[in-house]
Write an enzyme that holds these catalytic residues in place. Structure first.
Site, mmCIF file in Angstrom:
data_model
loop_
_atom_site.group_PDB
_atom_site.id
_atom_site.type_symbol
_atom_site.label_atom_id
_atom_site.label_comp_id
_atom_site.label_asym_id
_atom_site.label_seq_id
_atom_site.Cartn_x
_atom_site.Cartn_y
_atom_site.Cartn_z
ATOM 1 C CD GLU A 17 4.163 1.268 -3.806
ATOM 2 O OE1 GLU A 17 3.639 0.271 -4.331
ATOM 3 O OE2 GLU A 17 3.659 2.404 -3.901
ATOM 4 C CG HIS B 200 -1.821 1.171 1.269
ATOM 5 N ND1 HIS B 200 -2.895 1.301 0.417
ATOM 6 C CD2 HIS B 200 -1.788 2.308 2.011
ATOM 7 C CE1 HIS B 200 -3.492 2.456 0.640
ATOM 8 N NE2 HIS B 200 -2.843 3.085 1.599
HETATM 9 C C1 GAR Z 1 1.148 0.918 -6.203
HETATM 10 O O1 GAR Z 1 1.519 2.199 -5.770
HETATM 11 C C2 GAR Z 1 0.434 0.167 -5.105
HETATM 12 O O2 GAR Z 1 0.955 0.412 -3.833
HETATM 13 C C3 GAR Z 1 -0.950 0.743 -5.226
HETATM 14 O O3 GAR Z 1 -1.179 0.788 -6.616
HETATM 15 C C4 GAR Z 1 0.060 1.006 -7.280
HETATM 16 C C5 GAR Z 1 0.229 -0.056 -8.331
HETATM 17 O O4 GAR Z 1 1.370 0.178 -9.108
HETATM 18 N N1 GAR Z 1 -1.937 -0.042 -4.529
HETATM 19 C C6 GAR Z 1 -2.955 0.481 -3.864
HETATM 20 O O5 GAR Z 1 -3.188 1.671 -3.817
HETATM 21 C C7 GAR Z 1 -3.820 -0.536 -3.153
HETATM 22 N N2 GAR Z 1 -4.687 0.110 -2.220
HETATM 23 P P1 GAR Z 1 1.961 -0.954 -10.028
HETATM 24 O O6 GAR Z 1 0.794 -1.573 -10.796
HETATM 25 O O7 GAR Z 1 2.903 -0.222 -10.951
HETATM 26 O O8 GAR Z 1 2.665 -1.958 -9.160
#
Ligand code: GAR
Length: 218
Positions: free
Chosen positions: A177, A112
């Site tokens: 992340e 998250h």
């Molecule tokens: C990431 O920032 C993840 O933490 C967020 O969506 C993005 C996906 O990026 N998730 C949430 O907000 C869940 N509540 P990605 O598809 O490039 O990994």
């Protein structure tokens, strides 16, 4: 054999976290491999990333099911067939039901883009910016029945700059992340995590340089 531990990754969009997990596994930093990428959206770019690495994919379109439970049961079927030991939600934008949680008890992780318990739900970076916090970050946690409420495994802190927009802050958080998700997966697959109530205890992390909760860089 540790090398054969299969990870199923669930994505709804770009899949940059999925890419970080695939790359870490290919570099041997995770004792497992991504054996399935599942999406609720047929056009998710994460599926293309998987195909580029020869990883099997599955699409389970939530709109094709009459209830969340039926949708979850279909996902459970696909994940079980992959033999996955661990399920990682990586930008998977659906709330799952107990049908899904009970199928993989203590074996589902989520990432998250905020320092939980602050700013759960959607648009974590935007919520942090609007609230006016000086530091935000990201969190990898076990999934439970709430929205972004499960026991926390790893967090990283990211400073908020005064000229940040939601996009610039989200981009800096995303970089962290990509660093912490593989670390959490490694800890899980190496059996170093014990959950005690809300707290996650980690064993023998000295050989994992990136595990330390890094100080802010500004
Ligand atoms: C990431 O920032 C993840 O933490 C967020 O969506 C993005 C996906 O990026 N998730 C949430 O907000 C869940 N509540 P990605 O598809 O490039 O990994």
């Amino acid at each position: 054999m540790k090398e054969n531990l299969v990870i199923a990754v669930l994505v709804s969009g770009s899949g940059s976290n999925l890419q970080a997990i695939i790359d870490a596994a290919e570099r041997g930093e995770i004792p497992g491999r991504v054996g399935l990428v599942l999406s609720n959206k047929a056009d998710a770019y994460g599926l293309t990333r998987a195909r580029n690495h020869g990883i099997p994919t599955a699409v389970v379109d939530h709109k094709a099911y009459g209830s969340r439970e039926e949708f979850d049961a279909k996902m459970v079927e696909a994940i079980r067939a992959s033999g996955a030991r661990l399920v990682c939600l990586a930008g998977f934008m659906r709330v799952v039901t107990p049908v899904f949680l009970r199928a993989f008890p203590h074996r589902i992780l989520n990432i998250h883009p905020a320092l939980l318990p602050s700013f759960p739900g959607t648009h974590g970076p935007g919520q942090a910016l609007r609230y006016g916090v000086r530091f935000s970050g990201c969190t990898v946690h076990f999934l439970d029945e709430g929205v972004d409420t499960g026991p926390i495994i790893v967090q990283a802190v990211v400073p908020v700059h005064e000229d940040d927009t939601e996009e610039t802050l989200a981009a800096r958080i995303l970089k962290e992340e990509h660093r912490i998700y593989p670390v959490a997966i490694r800890l899980f697959l190496e059996g170093r995590l014990t959950v005690s109530g809300r707290r996650v205890m980690t064993r023998d992390t000295t050989r994992i340089p990136d595990f330390s909760r890094r100080n802010p860089d500004a």
